[in-house]
Design a protein around this motif. Structure first.
Motif, PDB file in Angstrom:
ATOM      1  N   ASN A 228      -5.032  -7.471   5.050  1.00  0.00           N
ATOM      2  CA  ASN A 228      -6.041  -7.561   3.985  1.00  0.00           C
ATOM      3  C   ASN A 228      -5.403  -8.142   2.734  1.00  0.00           C
ATOM      4  O   ASN A 228      -4.282  -7.792   2.389  1.00  0.00           O
ATOM      5  CB  ASN A 228      -6.594  -6.171   3.628  1.00  0.00           C
ATOM      6  CG  ASN A 228      -7.321  -5.536   4.781  1.00  0.00           C
ATOM      7  OD1 ASN A 228      -7.043  -4.410   5.145  1.00  0.00           O
ATOM      8  ND2 ASN A 228      -8.250  -6.243   5.376  1.00  0.00           N
TER       9      ASN A 228
ATOM     10  N   THR B 192       2.398  -2.119   6.045  1.00  0.00           N
ATOM     11  CA  THR B 192       2.537  -2.260   4.595  1.00  0.00           C
ATOM     12  C   THR B 192       1.212  -1.782   4.000  1.00  0.00           C
ATOM     13  O   THR B 192       0.257  -1.538   4.740  1.00  0.00           O
ATOM     14  CB  THR B 192       2.771  -3.730   4.183  1.00  0.00           C
ATOM     15  OG1 THR B 192       1.567  -4.470   4.427  1.00  0.00           O
ATOM     16  CG2 THR B 192       3.914  -4.361   4.967  1.00  0.00           C
ATOM     17  N   PRO B 193       1.137  -1.669   2.678  1.00  0.00           N
ATOM     18  CA  PRO B 193      -0.155  -1.270   2.107  1.00  0.00           C
ATOM     19  C   PRO B 193      -1.289  -2.228   2.461  1.00  0.00           C
ATOM     20  O   PRO B 193      -2.461  -1.866   2.397  1.00  0.00           O
ATOM     21  CB  PRO B 193       0.109  -1.274   0.603  1.00  0.00           C
ATOM     22  CG  PRO B 193       1.572  -1.000   0.485  1.00  0.00           C
ATOM     23  CD  PRO B 193       2.200  -1.691   1.653  1.00  0.00           C
ATOM     24  N   HIS B 194      -0.963  -3.437   2.846  1.00  0.00           N
ATOM     25  CA  HIS B 194      -2.010  -4.426   3.117  1.00  0.00           C
ATOM     26  C   HIS B 194      -2.160  -4.765   4.590  1.00  0.00           C
ATOM     27  O   HIS B 194      -3.021  -5.565   4.950  1.00  0.00           O
ATOM     28  CB  HIS B 194      -1.719  -5.721   2.354  1.00  0.00           C
ATOM     29  CG  HIS B 194      -1.868  -5.576   0.869  1.00  0.00           C
ATOM     30  ND1 HIS B 194      -3.062  -5.749   0.224  1.00  0.00           N
ATOM     31  CD2 HIS B 194      -0.970  -5.253  -0.082  1.00  0.00           C
ATOM     32  CE1 HIS B 194      -2.899  -5.547  -1.071  1.00  0.00           C
ATOM     33  NE2 HIS B 194      -1.634  -5.238  -1.281  1.00  0.00           N
ATOM     34  N   SER B 195      -1.312  -4.259   5.442  1.00  0.00           N
ATOM     35  CA  SER B 195      -1.405  -4.676   6.844  1.00  0.00           C
ATOM     36  C   SER B 195      -1.375  -3.483   7.780  1.00  0.00           C
ATOM     37  O   SER B 195      -0.747  -2.461   7.506  1.00  0.00           O
ATOM     38  CB  SER B 195      -0.280  -5.651   7.193  1.00  0.00           C
ATOM     39  OG  SER B 195       0.963  -5.017   7.083  1.00  0.00           O
ATOM     40  N   MET B 196      -2.059  -3.649   8.874  1.00  0.00           N
ATOM     41  CA  MET B 196      -2.196  -2.575   9.853  1.00  0.00           C
ATOM     42  C   MET B 196      -1.948  -3.139  11.253  1.00  0.00           C
ATOM     43  O   MET B 196      -2.482  -4.183  11.615  1.00  0.00           O
ATOM     44  CB  MET B 196      -3.610  -1.993   9.768  1.00  0.00           C
ATOM     45  CG  MET B 196      -3.832  -0.736  10.559  1.00  0.00           C
ATOM     46  SD  MET B 196      -3.188   0.722   9.712  1.00  0.00           S
ATOM     47  CE  MET B 196      -4.572   1.159   8.669  1.00  0.00           C
TER      48      MET B 196
ATOM     49  N   VAL C 284     -12.536  -9.725  -0.896  1.00  0.00           N
ATOM     50  CA  VAL C 284     -11.514  -9.184   0.005  1.00  0.00           C
ATOM     51  C   VAL C 284     -11.376 -10.120   1.195  1.00  0.00           C
ATOM     52  O   VAL C 284     -12.356 -10.436   1.867  1.00  0.00           O
ATOM     53  CB  VAL C 284     -11.912  -7.777   0.513  1.00  0.00           C
ATOM     54  CG1 VAL C 284     -10.831  -7.230   1.438  1.00  0.00           C
ATOM     55  CG2 VAL C 284     -12.134  -6.839  -0.649  1.00  0.00           C
TER      56      VAL C 284
ATOM     57  N   ASN D 201      -9.410 -11.087   4.870  1.00  0.00           N
ATOM     58  CA  ASN D 201      -8.834 -10.380   6.007  1.00  0.00           C
ATOM     59  C   ASN D 201      -8.465 -11.386   7.093  1.00  0.00           C
ATOM     60  O   ASN D 201      -9.240 -12.286   7.401  1.00  0.00           O
ATOM     61  CB  ASN D 201      -9.861  -9.380   6.561  1.00  0.00           C
ATOM     62  CG  ASN D 201      -9.287  -8.568   7.692  1.00  0.00           C
ATOM     63  OD1 ASN D 201      -8.459  -7.721   7.487  1.00  0.00           O
ATOM     64  ND2 ASN D 201      -9.730  -8.866   8.902  1.00  0.00           N
TER      65      ASN D 201
ATOM     66  N   ASN E 129      -3.534  -6.795  11.487  1.00  0.00           N
ATOM     67  CA  ASN E 129      -4.584  -7.061  10.521  1.00  0.00           C
ATOM     68  C   ASN E 129      -3.982  -7.087   9.122  1.00  0.00           C
ATOM     69  O   ASN E 129      -3.198  -6.211   8.773  1.00  0.00           O
ATOM     70  CB  ASN E 129      -5.614  -5.923  10.639  1.00  0.00           C
ATOM     71  CG  ASN E 129      -6.852  -6.180   9.858  1.00  0.00           C
ATOM     72  OD1 ASN E 129      -6.814  -6.188   8.638  1.00  0.00           O
ATOM     73  ND2 ASN E 129      -7.952  -6.386  10.548  1.00  0.00           N
TER      74      ASN E 129
END
Lengths: 222, 316
Positions: B315, B281-285, B31, B33, B313
């Motif tokens: 991922n 998005t599902p991958h970013s915060m 993973v 990041n 962030n």
């Protein structure tokens, strides 16, 4: 030569016959929208014969619920009672599939590829899937008591074809619907002359899924 | 900025790299990041007196990679490496880069997101600053645990012991160490996250920290008293005397100016934070955070600060 020329005529006649034969089955067109009038994806419409025909179903030959990109694909899957369902893992990592749902409690401990055995869904109802590694993974298997079902696409439309003429009890289910599935039940009589068109407006409730992205590395993994 | 010398850490990372490669072969999960953060600290030097308080903003970026190894029975092991850089707006001596590694073990007691879990982790990082008096190592040992108690509430607690080692500076005050930036502390945090909607998460946290704190204040060592006509006596101000008497180490801190000194004291910090996390998005915060901290140090010293953070962030 004449025999050769007659072949297309025979084929055409056969097709027409087949069409006539198929037309003895009805079609159900459904449109599912939310409280704002927007089409809903992944809504399931099920038509159950009122007279009980086809209530007992043979299991479908092979069904799959994939795991792709750390998500269940499709998000919603409909199978008939008695179906065996495979859970191929198409990610290059391991998943741990489980369900606590009364319709099927099972667990497929850490595996990769297609090594997991199929799971028999022998009880009607909803099965909610999770992954013990990736908490955000969420999938639904609807185990139906009828072979006459369909699932809505992004446009909210569903076509259930080849439904024998007769009276049906039709209901809708969606993972986010606020009210019980029973509140959507309607009766419809299908005949061979014209397709039935039905429309539902569902009230959806907010969904609280565990976020996949996290504020810190690895925090979404437990 | 001084050229980094990460020989030891490099070896550690080579080992970690070998482990990661081997684990990848064994179907471990990798993973990645990345994070970019803007931060403003209202009292970056932890000063007590209003005239000494310096606020500053910084921009930082980091990248990390975690090899995640799911084990049987709900256990997991992870090894990660992280590199980070931070640049300050005014106090550029605080600009820093860090390179670190962490090893973590987690145990989950049941299936699913509601299962209670506990985790242990060890991490080390090398930090190098533009002004090298703060250069050193940071070692952390953490035990944490948590449980999703309701569909919308997730709670977790953490206890961390931290040790920072820095190069000892020459004593500035007779009889008082110059090793200001070597610190030891213990911290406990309690956090609760509330799912506001499918993409918005609110987090509330509290902090209780006990251990070394470093405050940098202006050198106001003396007040001049007129004892009687023609005679003057120089003596420390009351505030300075308080700080000096409570300090375990003192050293000049040119980062904040030519007349600033850094004092290491023992103190207790109380903190509260509120975060808003938005899953873009599902991958970013996207995260916005506000932190309020009060520190009570020995000798009736203390300071307060507010920290605001905005970070993104991703991922992968």
């Amino acid at each position: 030569m004449s025999k050769l020329h007659s072949t297309p005529c025979i084929l055409f006649a056969s097709l027409m016959f087949a069409r006539t034969a198929l037309s003895s089955a009805g079609e159900l067109h459904a449109f599912i929208k939310d409280q704002n009038g927007q089409p809903i994806e992944d809504a399931v419409v099920l038509a159950t014969p009122v007279d009980g025909r086809n209530a007992a179903l043979p299991g479908q030959a092979r069904n799959e619920m994939d795991q792709i990109g750390k998500e269940y694909v499709p998000h919603v899957k409909v199978v008939t009672t008695g179906s065996n369902l495979y859970f191929p893992n198409k990610d290059n990592i391991r998943h741990h599939v489980y369900s606590f749902s009364p319709a099927k409690v099972f667990e497929l401990p850490l595996y990769s590829g297609t090594s997991a055995p199929p799971v028999l869904f022998d009880k009607t109802g909803l099965v909610t899937l999770g992954c013990n590694i990736h908490d955000w993974m969420l999938g639904y298997i609807y185990v139906a008591d009828t072979p006459f079902f369909g699932k809505s696409a992004k446009d909210g439309k569903i076509l259930i074809a080849d439904v024998p003429a007769g009276e049906y009890s039709v209901r809708v289910w969606h993972p986010d619907m606020k009210w019980a599935e029973e509140s959507t039940v309607r009766k419809v009589t299908l005949d061979v002359t014209q397709a039935a068109n039905m429309e539902w407006q569902l009230t959806l409730k907010p969904v609280f899924r565990i976020p996949r992205a996290s504020g810190s590395t690895g925090a979404a993994y437990r | 900025m001084r050229i980094l010398n990460f020989t030891k850490l490099g070896k550690a990372f080579l080992c970690a790299g070998h482990l990661l490669c081997a684990s990848t072969m064994a179907l471990a999960e990798l993973v990645g990041n990345t994070e970019v953060e803007i931060r403003h600290d209202s009292n970056i030097n932890n000063a007590q007196l209003a005239n000494d308080i310096a606020g500053d903003s910084s921009l930082s970026a980091g990248i990390s990679a975690t090899g995640f190894f799911p084990l049987e029975n709900g256990n997991s092991l992870s090894i990660s490496g992280e590199s980070r850089g931070e640049a300050f707006n005014h106090y550029t001596g605080l600009n820093n880069v860090s390179l670190g590694a962490a090893l973590a073990f987690r145990k989950k007691w049941a299936l699913g997101p509601y299962a209670p879990w506990i985790g242990l982790s060890l991490s080390s990082a090398r930090l190098n600053y533009a002004n090298d008096i703060r250069n050193g190592w940071r070692h952390q040992a953490t035990i944490r645990g948590g449980k999703r108690i309701l569909e919308r509430w997730d709670v977790r607690a953490e206890y961390m012991v931290e040790r920072r080692t820095a190069n000892a500076l020459p004593p500035d005050q007779p009889g008082i160490s110059g090793d200001v930036f070597s610190q030891t502390s213990r911290a406990m945090t309690l956090n609760a996250e509330y799912t506001w909607s499918n993409s918005i998460f609110l987090a509330f946290g509290s902090l209780l920290r006990y251990g070394d704190v470093v405050a940098s204040t202006r050198e106001i060592l003396t007040d001049v008293y007129k004892t009687y006509p023609g005679y003057y006596v120089a003596a420390p101000t009351r505030e300075t005397a308080k700080i000096i008497s409570a300090s375990k180490a003192i050293a000049a801190d040119p980062v904040f100016g030519p007349h600033f000194y850094a004092y290491r004291m023992t103190g207790t910090t109380y903190g509260l934070n509120v975060d808003m996390n938005i899953a873009v998005t599902p991958h970013s915060m996207l995260r916005a955070s506000i932190v309020r901290q009060l520190t009570h140090a020995e000798g009736d010293n203390g300071y307060a600060k507010n920290v605001a953070t905005l970070s993104w962030n991703y991922n992968f």
